[in-house]
Design a protein around this motif. Structure first.
Motif, PDB file in Angstrom:
ATOM      1  N   SER A  10      -4.943  16.647  13.979  1.00 26.89           N
ATOM      2  CA  SER A  10      -3.727  16.594  14.793  1.00 26.89           C
ATOM      3  C   SER A  10      -2.524  16.063  14.037  1.00 26.89           C
ATOM      4  CB  SER A  10      -3.966  15.746  16.053  1.00 26.89           C
ATOM      5  OG  SER A  10      -4.358  14.434  15.703  1.00 26.89           O
ATOM      6  N   THR A  11      -2.737  15.247  12.994  1.00 25.41           N
ATOM      7  CA  THR A  11      -1.604  14.677  12.260  1.00 25.41           C
ATOM      8  C   THR A  11      -1.274  15.451  10.990  1.00 25.41           C
ATOM      9  OG1 THR A  11      -3.048  13.160  11.029  1.00 25.41           O
ATOM     10  CG2 THR A  11      -2.100  12.350  13.107  1.00 25.41           C
ATOM     11  N   SER A  12      -2.059  16.461  10.639  1.00 24.88           N
ATOM     12  CA  SER A  12      -1.741  17.245   9.445  1.00 24.88           C
ATOM     13  C   SER A  12      -0.584  18.189   9.743  1.00 24.88           C
ATOM     14  CB  SER A  12      -2.961  18.048   8.983  1.00 24.88           C
ATOM     15  OG  SER A  12      -3.350  18.971   9.974  1.00 24.88           O
ATOM     16  N   THR A  13       0.317  18.318   8.792  1.00 25.06           N
ATOM     17  CA  THR A  13       1.479  19.191   8.967  1.00 25.06           C
ATOM     18  C   THR A  13       1.115  20.625   8.602  1.00 25.06           C
ATOM     19  OG1 THR A  13       2.253  18.736   6.730  1.00 25.06           O
ATOM     20  CG2 THR A  13       3.080  17.313   8.500  1.00 25.06           C
ATOM     21  N   SER A  14       1.843  21.589   9.163  1.00 26.40           N
ATOM     22  CA  SER A  14       1.577  22.995   8.874  1.00 26.40           C
ATOM     23  C   SER A  14       2.832  23.805   9.106  1.00 26.40           C
ATOM     24  CB  SER A  14       0.426  23.516   9.743  1.00 26.40           C
ATOM     25  OG  SER A  14       0.685  23.268  11.115  1.00 26.40           O
ATOM     26  N   GLU A  15       2.898  24.969   8.488  1.00 21.05           N
ATOM     27  CA  GLU A  15       4.043  25.865   8.614  1.00 21.05           C
ATOM     28  C   GLU A  15       3.549  27.302   8.698  1.00 21.05           C
ATOM     29  OE1 GLU A  15       6.496  25.158   5.245  1.00 21.05           O
ATOM     30  OE2 GLU A  15       7.355  23.300   6.023  1.00 21.05           O
ATOM     31  N   MET A  16       4.349  28.149   9.334  1.00 21.42           N
ATOM     32  CA  MET A  16       4.059  29.574   9.391  1.00 21.42           C
ATOM     33  C   MET A  16       4.904  30.306   8.362  1.00 21.42           C
ATOM     34  SD  MET A  16       1.721  30.383  11.640  1.00 21.42           S
ATOM     35  CE  MET A  16       2.026  32.134  11.947  1.00 21.42           C
ATOM     36  N   GLY A  17       4.286  31.207   7.639  1.00 21.99           N
ATOM     37  CA  GLY A  17       5.015  32.038   6.696  1.00 21.99           C
ATOM     38  C   GLY A  17       5.195  33.433   7.241  1.00 21.99           C
ATOM     39  N   GLU A  18       5.998  34.210   6.556  1.00 23.54           N
ATOM     40  CA  GLU A  18       6.204  35.590   6.990  1.00 23.54           C
ATOM     41  C   GLU A  18       4.923  36.410   6.855  1.00 23.54           C
ATOM     42  OE1 GLU A  18       9.481  37.346   4.997  1.00 23.54           O
ATOM     43  OE2 GLU A  18      10.958  35.927   5.794  1.00 23.54           O
ATOM     44  N   ARG A  19       4.084  36.036   5.886  1.00 25.71           N
ATOM     45  CA  ARG A  19       2.800  36.699   5.715  1.00 25.71           C
ATOM     46  C   ARG A  19       1.714  35.646   5.721  1.00 25.71           C
ATOM     47  NH1 ARG A  19       3.049  40.572   0.611  1.00 25.71           N
ATOM     48  NH2 ARG A  19       1.119  41.323   1.581  1.00 25.71           N
ATOM     49  N   MET A  20       0.763  35.761   6.634  1.00 22.96           N
ATOM     50  CA  MET A  20      -0.315  34.781   6.773  1.00 22.96           C
ATOM     51  C   MET A  20      -1.653  35.509   6.741  1.00 22.96           C
ATOM     52  SD  MET A  20       1.055  31.662   7.277  1.00 22.96           S
ATOM     53  CE  MET A  20      -0.109  30.678   8.213  1.00 22.96           C
TER      54      MET A  20
END
Length: 777
Positions: free
Chosen positions: A107-117
C-alpha cells in the motif's frame, strides 16, 4: 519511550545537521547529539557495568511441503527476561506478513502508469500472492491458549501475569505459510526457485518462523514494522530444530547436524570426514552426477534433519534434490576447525565448484584477522539465483554460468564478492548484533568495508565496487535533494546502496588510510568488534570506541560524513612564491637583472625599438649625464660594506635562515563542498623529485571556508597536486592542480554494430581459438 518517538527526534536532529547552519563549526563536539552515557553503555563506547540483554531459546518442528510449496511449523520459545524491567506483553516478529495481501509494503509503494504497460507490469500494481503467516494458535508452556493481537508484521502476545526481572516464560505457536517463488513473486530474501527443465525446486528458507523482537536498554521493544528494507533486529538464543523434507533432498542449515547417520549415506559421511582435514582443496561430498540422478528419480518419502545451534540470533536453511555439496576445513589461530561448505545446482558449475568454498574460507581468514575468531562450527554458501542474503552460519548467493559453462568476468567477480559479503555478515550483524531495522549502515557499511579489504587479499587489483574514496565521488556530488545522511532510518533512505553500503564503507576506508593510519585504525576497530560481539551496539558505541581506543578526536568526521550530506571539494585556490631578500647587493641585483631580462616586454617598447631609428640623446650626446649611464643594479663598495655590517648584527639562527635561502610557497585552499578533510599535497621540484605532505583536517578549525599555509623548500616547486592519491573523495579534482590542468574530454567513435554479438569474453576467446584452428587446417 517508543521507538518511533525516538526515531522522530533523531530524524529532526539529522535534518537539522544535514542543513548545516551557516558558519556552524564542524569541529563542534558530538556530545549533545549522542545519547548520554549510563550504566548500560559507558562514555568509552563499551558495555557498561550493568549491561544486560534478553535471551530467546527455540525448539522447532518444521515441515517443507514440496508439492504445495508451503512451510508448516510448531515452535516453543523460552523467553528469558534479563532486563531490570517487568514485562506485561511480548512482541513477536511476523516478517512473512510483508507478503500478506494487506501488507503496508504494497500500500505504501509508489507506482506510475506509462503509455505502454506490459501485463507483467500491470500485475505488480496489486498484490496477488498471499505469503503471510497463518497462525493456528498461540499457547503457554502448559498448553493454555494465550491472547494475542497481530499488527501487520508484529504480534503482541499478552502474558497472563507480569514477567518479572530474572524470570522466564514459554510461548508455543503453530503456523504455516505459502513459500514465495523468488523469480515470480517480486523477489525476496528467501523463497523457492523452480527449474522447469527437470521439474525441481531449490528452497532457500528464512524468516520462516515467528521470531522474538528485540527488547533492549536503549530502544525498549524494537517493534518498528517491517516494510522490506530495514532488516532484522533479533535476540540471541539456542536453537533445536527438526526439518522434514523429501528424502532425496540435501539440507544445509544454521547449526550442527545431529543425526548424520540417519540422513547421510555412509559415503557422504566418509567424504565429510575427509573434507574436515582438507586445507587447500575442497572435497566433493555429493557430486554433480549424483545430483543429476536425484533430479531424475524423485521420491515421495520424507526424512527429518536435526540441527542444533548455540548463541545465534536467527536460523535459516536450504533444501533441494539438485544440490552438489563440497567442503573443506579452515583452521583458526586458536586451533579450532571451521567447516567451509557450499551447496549449489549444476546450473552454477563450473563456477561454484571452483570458487565458492574457497571464497568462504578466504572470508573467514581475513574477517578473523580484522576482528575475532569465527566462533561457529560451520559457514555455508548456498547458490540461489538473483539473491545475496545472510543468516548465522549460512548465506544465499547468486552466480550462474551460461548453458555452455562459460561466464563473464562480471559474473565471476560478482559471485566472489557477494559470497565474501554475505559470509562476512556472520561477523556484522550476526555476532556484532546491531539494530538493522533502524541503522542499515551499521551492518552493511561495516561489512562492505571489510569485504573490500578481503577482496584485495583475494587478487591484486580486484575490481571492488565499493571501498576506495574515488568510487563514491559520483554519489557525493549528486543532487542533495536525493541524498540522505547516513544517520537515516533504513526505510527513509534515498539511494539505498550508496547510502547504507558505499558511503559508510568509504568513510571507514578513509579513516584507515588517511585520518588514523592502518595500525591505529585496525586496533580501534578490532576493539569495537570484540567489545560488542554477541551484544547489541548502537551508533554511539562505535563512534565512542573508535575514539577511545585511538586517542584521535573524530567528532568532526562523524558529524560531516554521517550526519550531513556535505561533500568534499577542496580547491587549491592560489599559489604565491616568495624568496628571502638576502640583502647581499651582488646576489640580489643579479637576481633582479635576470627577472627584468626574462620579463615580458610591452608591445610599444618592441615596436619603438624597431621603428625609431635614433632618439634625441643618441643624436645629441650632450643630453647625456650621470643618470644616462647609471646602473642601479651595479653593487658599489658602500653597498657591500653595509651588507657586511648587516650580517654582523644577525644571530646565528637568523644567519642560518638567511644562508639557506629557501623557496617559500603560500598556498590558499577553499572548502567548496563543506566537508572538512585533511589536505594531502604532492610537490614536484625542479630536479624532478617529489615530496608528499599531509596536513590534518584540524587546519580548518579557525577557518572552515578558506585557509592558507606556507611551505618552505630547498628548491623551486614546478607542480603541486592536491589529493594526489584520490583518498578524500574530492568531487572536483579540476581545481586540485598548480599549474592548472585543462580537462580532457573523450568521445567515442560511432559504431554501427555490436561487437562480439553479445558473447562473454570466454565464449569469444573460444570462438577465436576455433577459427584459428580451422585456418591452420
Amino acid at each position: 519511550m517508543k521507538t518511533r518517538i525516538i526515531w522522530s527526534i533523531l530524524m529532526l536532529v539529522s535534518a537539522a545537521m544535514a542543513a548545516q547552519v551557516p558558519g556552524e563549526n564542524p569541529f563542534k563536539q558530538l556530545e549533545n547529539e549522542l545519547p548520554t552515557p549510563n550504566v548500560y553503555r559507558n562514555a568509552a563506547g563499551a558495555p557498561g557495568h550493568m549491561y544486560w540483554q534478553q535471551k530467546a531459546d527455540y525448539v522447532m518442528d518444521i515441515r517443507l511441503d514440496d508439492e504445495n510449496q508451503r512451510v508448516y511449523g510448531t515452535e516453543k520459545i523460552t523467553y528469558h527476561n534479563n532486563s531490570p524491567d517487568p514485562l506485561n506483553y511480548l512482541w513477536v516478529q511476523l516478517d512473512q506478513n510483508v507478503r500478506a495481501l494487506d501488507s503496508d509494503t504494497y500500500s505504501t509503494s509508489t507506482s506510475e502508469m506509462g503509455e505502454r504497460m506490459s501485463l507483467s507490469q500491470l500485475s505488480r500494481l496489486e498484490p496477488t500472492f498471499d505469503g503471510g503467516f497463518k497462525i493456528d494458535w498461540v499457547r503457554d508452556g502448559n498448553g493454555k491458549d494465550m491472547a494475542y493481537y497481530i499488527q501487520k508484521t508484529m504480534m503482541r502476545v499478552e502474558l497472563p501475569q507480569t514477567l518479572k526481572p530474572g524470570e522466564s516464560t514459554v510461548l508455543q505457536i503453530k503456523y504455516w505459510y505459502n513459500i514465495n517463488d523468488r523469480m515470480r513473486d517480486g523477489g525476496g530474501r528467501s523463497g523457492s526457485e523452480y527449474f522447469e527443465e527437470d521439474d525441481n525446486f531449490l528452497y532457500t528458507i528464512a524468516q520462516f518462523y515467528p521470531r522474538m523482537a528485540l527488547y533492549s536498554d536503549n530502544v525498549g521493544w524494537q517493534n518498528k514494522q517491517f516494510l522490506g528494507r530495514g532488516e532484522f533486529t533479533l535476540t540471541f538464543g539456542d536453537y533445536d530444530v527438526k526439518i522434514t523434507v523429501p528424502a532425496d533432498h540435501l539440507v544445509a542449515a544454521t547449526g550442527t547436524l545431529q543425526n548424520d547417520n540417519e540422513v547421510l549415506t555412509r559415503q557422504q559421511r566418509q567424504r565429510l570426514e575427509e573434507a574436515r582435514k582438507a586445507r587447500e582443496q575442497p572435497v566433493i561430498i555429493a557430486s554433480q552426477e549424483e545430483a543429476i540422478e536425484r533430479e531424475k528419480t524423485k521420491v515421495t518419502q520424507e526424512k527429518t534433519w536435526h540441527f542444533k545451534a548455540e548463541n545465534v540470533r536467527d536460523f535459516a536453511f536450504a533444501s533441494s534434490r539438485k544440490f552438489i555439496w563440497d567442503a573443506m576445513g579452515v583452521e583458526q589461530e586458536d586451533g579450532s576447525v571451521v567447516m567451509a561448505m557450499s551447496m549449489y545446482p549444476k546450473e552454477g558449475n563450473p563456477l561454484w565448484e571452483r570458487f565458492s568454498t574457497k571464497a568462504v574460507a578466504h572470508t573467514l581468514k581475513w574477517y578473523t584477522h580484522y576482528t575475532f575468531n569465527y566462533p561457529y562450527p560451520v559457514a555455508w554458501s548456498i547458490n540461489a539465483a538473483d539473491i545475496g542474503m545472510e543468516y548465522p552460519m549460512i548465506c544465499f548467493n547468486f552466480g550462474r554460468t551460461e548453458a555452455d559453462g562459460t561466464y563473464s568476468d562480471r559474473t565471476k567477480y560478482g559471485m566472489i564478492g557477494v559470497i565474501i559479503h554475505e559470509v562476512g555478515h556472520n561477523y556484522f550483524p550476526m555476532i556484532v548484533n546491531s539494530d538493522e531495522r533502524q541503522w542499515t549502515w551499521m551492518d552493511e557499511g561495516l561489512n562492505t568495508f571489510l569485504q573490500y579489504l578481503a577482496e584485495q587479499q583475494w587478487e591484486r587489483d580486484y575490481p571492488s565496487r565499493r571501498g576506495p574514496a574515488n568510487k563514491i565521488v559520483d554519489y557525493m556530488k549528486g543532487d542533495k535533494r536525493y541524498i540522505s545522511p547516513i544517520m537515516t532510518n533504513s526505510e527513509s533512505i534515498w539511494q539505498f546502496g550508496n547510502n547504507a553500503y558505499g558511503k559508510p564503507a568509504t568513510a571507514l576506508n578513509i579513516l584507515r588510510e588517511t585520518i588514523m593510519g592502518r595500525e591505529v585504525f585496525d586496533y580501534a576497530f578490532k576493539t569495537y568488534a570484540n567489545r560488542w560481539k554477541f551484544k547489541h551496539p548502537a551508533p554511539a558505541d562505535l563512534f565512542r570506541t573508535m575514539e577511545d581506543a585511538s586517542a584521535v578526536d573524530l567528532d568532526w568526521f562523524w558529524r560531516g560524513w554521517f550526519f550531513t550530506t556535505d561533500n568534499v571539494d577542496i580547491a587549491l585556490a592560489n599559489v604565491k612564491e616568495f624568496r628571502i631578500n638576502s640583502m647581499d647587493p651582488v646576489a640580489e641585483n643579479a637576481r633582479q637583472r635576470q627577472m627584468e631580462e626574462q620579463a615580458p616586454r610591452n608591445i610599444s617598447s618592441i615596436r619603438n625599438e624597431q621603428e625609431i631609428a635614433q632618439t634625441y640623446d643618441e643624436i645629441d650626446t650632450t643630453l647625456r649625464d650621470f643618470y644616462t649611464e647609471y646602473d642601479p643594479l651595479e653593487a658599489t663598495v658602500l653597498d657591500k660594506d653595509e651588507y657586511h655590517h648587516y650580517l654582523e648584527g644577525l644571530t646565528e639562527a637568523e644567519r642560518s635562515v638567511l644562508q639557506a635561502n629557501k623557496y617559500y610557497y603560500e598556498l590558499t585552499f577553499k572548502n567548496i563542498g563543506g566537508l572538512v578533510m585533511p589536505i594531502i599535497l604532492e610537490f614536484t621540484f625542479a630536479d624532478g623529485t617529489k615530496e608528499v605532505q599531509r596536513i590534518p583536517a584540524e587546519i580548518w578549525r579557525m577557518g572552515t571556508e578558506e585557509v592558507s599555509k606556507v611551505f618552505p623548500f630547498e628548491q623551486e616547486v614546478t607542480a603541486i597536486v592536491l589529493d594526489p592519491f584520490l583518498e578524500t573523495a574530492d568531487t572536483d579534482t579540476s581545481n586540485n592542480y598548480y599549474p592548472s590542468k585543462p580537462a580532457v574530454n573523450r568521445f567515442d567513435l560511432y559504431q554501427s554494430r555490436e561487437r562480439g554479438n553479445g558473447e562473454n569474453p570466454m565464449q569469444r576467446n573460444r570462438r577465436a581459438e576455433q577459427q584459428e584452428t580451422g585456418t591452420r587446417r
